[in-house]
Design an enzyme around this catalytic site. Structure first.
Site, PDB file in Angstrom:
ATOM      1  N   GLU A  60       0.812  -1.221   0.000  1.00 16.65           N
ATOM      2  CA  GLU A  60       0.000   0.000   0.000  1.00 16.65           C
ATOM      3  C   GLU A  60       0.844   1.269   0.000  1.00 16.65           C
ATOM      4  O   GLU A  60       0.855   2.030   0.977  1.00 16.65           O
ATOM      5  CB  GLU A  60      -0.976   0.007   1.190  1.00 16.65           C
ATOM      6  CG  GLU A  60      -2.057  -1.041   1.071  1.00 16.65           C
ATOM      7  CD  GLU A  60      -3.191  -0.863   2.089  1.00 16.65           C
ATOM      8  OE1 GLU A  60      -2.992  -0.144   3.075  1.00 16.65           O
ATOM      9  OE2 GLU A  60      -4.252  -1.441   1.875  1.00 16.65           O
ATOM     10  N   GLU A  80      -6.373  -7.803  -0.414  1.00 20.90           N
ATOM     11  CA  GLU A  80      -6.844  -7.856   0.967  1.00 20.90           C
ATOM     12  C   GLU A  80      -8.356  -7.628   0.951  1.00 20.90           C
ATOM     13  O   GLU A  80      -8.815  -6.570   0.528  1.00 20.90           O
ATOM     14  CB  GLU A  80      -6.183  -6.776   1.822  1.00 20.90           C
ATOM     15  CG  GLU A  80      -4.681  -6.931   1.925  1.00 20.90           C
ATOM     16  CD  GLU A  80      -4.036  -5.872   2.827  1.00 20.90           C
ATOM     17  OE1 GLU A  80      -4.761  -5.164   3.555  1.00 20.90           O
ATOM     18  OE2 GLU A  80      -2.799  -5.756   2.781  1.00 20.90           O
TER      19      GLU A  80
HETATM   20  C1  GAL Z   1      -4.494  -2.437   4.987  1.00 25.70           C
HETATM   21  C2  GAL Z   1      -3.043  -2.849   5.155  1.00 25.70           C
HETATM   22  C3  GAL Z   1      -2.906  -4.052   6.050  1.00 25.70           C
HETATM   23  C4  GAL Z   1      -3.741  -3.873   7.281  1.00 25.70           C
HETATM   24  C5  GAL Z   1      -5.167  -3.657   6.879  1.00 25.70           C
HETATM   25  C6  GAL Z   1      -6.108  -3.514   8.063  1.00 25.70           C
HETATM   26  O1  GAL Z   1      -4.601  -1.100   4.646  1.00 25.70           O
HETATM   27  O2  GAL Z   1      -2.453  -3.145   3.915  1.00 25.70           O
HETATM   28  O3  GAL Z   1      -1.550  -4.218   6.394  1.00 25.70           O
HETATM   29  O4  GAL Z   1      -3.259  -2.801   8.018  1.00 25.70           O
HETATM   30  O5  GAL Z   1      -5.257  -2.485   6.135  1.00 25.70           O
HETATM   31  O6  GAL Z   1      -7.429  -3.371   7.632  1.00 25.70           O
END
Ligand code: GAL
Ligand code: ZN
Length: 694
Positions: free
Chosen positions: A173, A341
């Site tokens: 990110e 994710e």
């Molecule tokens: C994303 C990030 C992850 C984790 C996640 C939590 O933005 O890439 O490492 O922090 O959010 O929701």
């Protein structure tokens, strides 16, 4: 700790039944798969076999690892410990699971920062972004670029022959936590170079920016500084160029990493995980050095912390479907996209976090696949017992037992398997999205509510409510082949952009162009001509006045004889060649033109001078679709969305109440049936236009 050498570099035995890179990893056609983000380093070694068994049992086919692991891989300079990661990769490979590894550069370890404190970023007021969190490095730090290259190369070489490893994610990110833009001395020096390259002569910069205003002339490039803390607002052209420069710093940094990974094994794919509704990074430009983009989707979080739409109970439970889909369509490229994710349950970072609706984690996976995703990977495997994200769910609870998302993920995995190979999404309509416009408008919104994502979303939502598939493209993209184009705004405009759009229309294209178009030159000063500047001949009219308006002022107009609401922004238009299709009926604007129609060549343009509310957006968009000959469905309720991929239609229910779908006789439901529960989904072999919902 083992100090690895090239001699022991092969992490796997020959028998490892790994899956080599298949075409589906970098192609739009694939059987969609479920993945998960795993942090073996957070858990005792004895647990890992169990984790892998439970992943396999859920039908998980892809695991991402390593993005924050630098401190574990290299606890001291030069002393590497890869054994743990070798073991994890092997265990996953033995279970037939593909591994995506990450360069661990989002979290430079303490020893590195102590050695080179200049790696740290700085705020506009000079405050250092200290060690103790993540994303604390500056993209323009020469030493950090070297260190990043060193760790990336070491890791990539280590796993170059490891069969289970199918590809890489660079970093994690880029720009999260407002870190695209740094204001340190290294950035100051790099910005001067960037301006020198772009303008060559400082007088060209002075002219493009317009620095006579408030005595801001520069005598040489050496005088330039990042836009650090000032008494009043910054010069908008300087801000825009700083935004472009900071973005390009990330582009360069990503290219460096991608090249190193490919050097080790050119069969790997390289991707990066972008964010939702993210402001400061131009995903199109970063993606040029990637095989495909991935992004991180947290629907209930986004509904709260980056959405101007109303926060309904359903959105708190299942997110705002159009907000999420807009990002799917933005990140989807010729080789599809992944959700790297996917929200697994409750998360830690929005202001509040009600539990997602029953089944929502499955619904989101289906939504992503319907929009062209080939992998949906949940974040994270297990709720973590340490550190900043203890209040963030995983597919498993922190005691290892299944959490709500686990069953949803397993169900989605089985359903995707049953769907088999799917082609990509075929969209008849393009929607133009420009980060330059986003940056320029966020520097001078002219109303607190004037949010670029919100304006784009108003048009996008109208298209999606009618079940239309949309490609989100840069304004400079090749538009041939699209039956219709929606440009919510083309704020910064060059002659070449205007003539490309004109060619598209003359050749039979149909365009809906939104407000604030053609106001500015690419350098962010007003055009010499009245808006829409270089689009005026195409639009067949011009803007006489504009106003930004609070909610308290009545904002109504008539469009093709029906009364509608608009909001936030209004332009008083003057037709030159165009005909008037809409007229204000409230306020000082009453009686003046608000919407213009213009036939040009074999095509047409509608220019809309307002930010339309939903009904007006629907009327504008359906007229455009009619002109372009694009079929669309009846208007679905806000909580129901349909999406078409490879001849199948997904009916997605983002509301808590069940729905009944009306479909023609004889259709086959490939997932579920015509009765869809709250937060449920059905997949049917019918076109969107054949379906309606009671
Ligand atoms: C994303 C990030 C992850 C984790 C996640 C939590 O933005 O890439 O490492 O922090 O959010 O929701
Ligand atoms: Zn910096």
């Amino acid at each position: 700790m083992t100090d690895d050498t090239d001699a022991d570099g092969d992490a796997h035995s020959d028998e490892t039944p790994g899956t080599a890179l298949t075409a589906s990893d970098a192609s739009a056609t694939a059987t969609p798969r479920i993945g998960v983000c795993y942090f073996p380093e957070h858990w005792p070694r004895e647990r890992w076999e169990t984790d892998v068994e439970q992943m396999a049992a859920a039908g998980i086919d892809v695991v991402r690892m390593g993005e924050f692991s630098w401190g574990r891989i290299e606890p001291e300079r030069g002393a590497f410990d890869f054994e743990w990661l070798d073991t994890a990769v092997s265990l996953l490979g033995d279970a037939g699971i593909d591994v995506v590894l990450c360069t661990p550069t989002a979290t430079p370890p303490k020893w590195l920062i102590d050695e080179y404190p200049e790696i740290l970023q700085e705020e506009p007021d000079g405050t250092t972004r200290e060690f103790g969190s993540r994303r604390h490095y500056c993209f323009n730090s020469a030493v950090y670029r070297e260190e990043s290259a060193r760790i990336a190369r070491r890791m990539a070489e280590r796993y170059a022959d490891a069969d289970p490893v199918v590809g890489w994610q660079t970093d994690n990110e880029y720009g999260c936590h407002h870190t695209v833009r740094c204001y340190c001395d290294d950035c100051a020096a790099a910005f001067r170079e960037w301006c020198r390259d772009r303008y060559d002569d400082v007088d060209a910069l002075n002219e493009t920016w317009g620095t006579t205003f408030w005595s801001q002339q520069y005598g040489s490039f050496d005088e330039l500084q990042p836009p650090r803390h000032t008494a009043a607002e910054h010069h908008p052209s300087r801000l825009l160029d700083y935004a472009r420069f900071a973005n390009e710093s990330v582009v360069d940094y990503n290219e460096l990493q991608a090249a190193i990974v490919r050097e080790a094994n050119d069969e790997w794919f390289v991707t990066h995980n972008f964010m939702g509704n993210f402001d400061t990074l131009d995903a199109f430009s970063v993606s040029e050095s990637l095989d495909f983009a991935t992004w991180d989707s947290y629907p209930t979080g986004f509904a709260q912390d980056r959405n101007t739409a109303e926060l309904t109970d359903d959105r708190l439970r299942a997110g705002d479907p159009d907000q999420v889909s807009l990002n799917h369509d933005l990140y989807r490229g010729p080789a599809g996209f992944w959700v790297m994710e996917q929200q697994p349950g409750d998360v830690n970072w929005p202001p509040r976090c009600p539990q997602p609706g029953e089944g929502a984690m499955r619904l989101w996976a289906h939504q992503a696949v319907a929009h062209g995703a080939n992998v949906v990977s949940y974040f994270r495997w297990r709720r973590c017992r340490q550190g900043q994200e203890q209040y963030h769910a995983g597919l498993r609870k922190h005691d290892g037992s299944p959490d709500r998302g686990y069953e949803d993920a397993a169900r989605a995995a089985a359903e995707f398997e049953s769907l088999g190979d799917l082609d990509g999404v075929d969209a008849p309509v393009a929607l133009c999205f420009s980060y330059d416009d986003l940056w320029a408008l966020s520097g001078q919104p002219h109303a607190p509510e004037f949010d670029y994502w919100g304006l784009v979303g108003a048009f996008y939502r109208a298209l999606r409510a009618r079940g239309v598939q949309v490609d989100v493209v840069e304004p400079e993209a090749d538009l041939d082949g699209y039956a219709a184009v929606v440009a919510p705004t083309l704020h910064l405009a060059s002659e070449s952009l205007a003539s490309a759009l004109e060619d598209y229309v003359v050749d039979g294209g149909h365009v809906l162009l939104g407000p604030r178009s053609g106001y500015k030159l690419p350098g962010n000063r007003l055009q010499p001509d009245l808006a829409p500047g270089p689009f005026a001949s195409l639009v067949g009219g011009h803007v006489d006045q504009h106003e930004s308006l609070p909610d308290s002022i009545e904002t109504t107009l008539t469009y093709r004889e029906t009364t509608y609401d608009y909001r936030t922004w209004a332009e008083w238009l003057v037709p030159d060649e165009a005909s008037v299709a809409g007229e204000y009926i409230s306020g000082t604007a009453a009686g003046r033109p608000a919407v213009l129609d213009h036939d040009v060549g074999d095509g047409s343009v509608t220019y809309c001078g307002v930010w339309p509310e939903a009904d007006l957006a629907d009327a504008l968009v359906t007229d455009l679709l009619d002109r372009g000959g694009v079929a669309y469905s009846g208007r679905f309720p806000e909580t129901v969305r349909v999406a078409e991929r490879d001849g199948l239609t997904w009916v997605l229910n983002f509301g808590g109440d069940p729905i009944e779908v009306d479909a023609p006789d004889g259709v086959e439901w490939r997932v579920g049936d015509a009765s869809i529960s709250g937060y449920g989904v059905g997949v049917v072999d019918a076109a969107v236009t054949e379906l309606s919902v009671q």
